[in-house]
Design a protein around this motif. Structure first.
Motif, short mmCIF file in Angstrom:
data_model
loop_
_atom_site.label_atom_id
_atom_site.label_comp_id
_atom_site.label_asym_id
_atom_site.label_seq_id
_atom_site.Cartn_x
_atom_site.Cartn_y
_atom_site.Cartn_z
N ALA A 1 46.94 -11.61 -17.26
CA ALA A 1 45.88 -12.43 -17.81
C ALA A 1 45.75 -12.02 -19.20
CB ALA A 1 44.40 -12.21 -16.97
N GLU B 1 48.38 -11.37 -11.06
CA GLU B 1 47.74 -12.20 -11.61
C GLU B 1 46.79 -11.59 -12.81
OE1 GLU B 1 47.61 -15.81 -8.41
OE2 GLU B 1 46.10 -14.10 -8.34
N THR B 2 45.88 -10.40 -12.43
CA THR B 2 45.04 -9.78 -12.98
C THR B 2 45.73 -9.15 -14.57
OG1 THR B 2 45.03 -7.80 -11.56
CG2 THR B 2 43.44 -9.51 -11.50
#
Length: 122
Positions: free
Chosen positions: A97, A93-94
């Motif tokens: 981004a 997820e990070t």
């Protein structure tokens, strides 16, 4: 639908560099493969560094499992990870981004990322 020789529509690849003899890797593989459905914009690759040494060389993987996360333009993560679902989900997820930064890298690591993308596109 992706056809042969059509570039993958994935935005990022996550390659797990592992070894068949590694018990931790064998336990991690089913969890790793399950995340493909959760992240449709990401392609997950399982790469045995011994069976596919021509793809991985000259990168030396010393700790298992080791992940490589990369967009087509930049490596966003390379390193060993704890084989936990939550750790992998948070890391994906990070790094997925839009404002995620590139990791400091080497020419060999950039070349590995490009070979893996080419492998996906075949």
């Amino acid at each position: 639908m992706q056809t042969p020789n059509t570039p993958s529509a994935a935005e990022m690849l996550v390659a797990c560099l592992c070894a068949d003899w590694c018990g931790t890797c064998r336990e991690y593989q089913p969890l790793f493969e399950q995340l493909q459905n959760q992240f449709p914009r990401v392609r997950f690759l399982w790469i045995d560094v011994e069976d596919e040494s021509e793809l991985v060389d000259p990168i030396e993987v010393e700790n298992f499992p080791t992940l490589l996360m990369a967009t087509r333009e930049q490596v966003r993560f390379f390193g060993p990870v704890l084989p936990h679902r939550e750790t992998l989900v948070r890391l994906v997820e990070t790094r997925l981004a839009p404002d995620a930064s590139a990791q400091a890298t080497t020419a060999e690591l950039d070349a590995l990322a490009q070979r893996l993308w080419k492998h996906l596109d075949q």
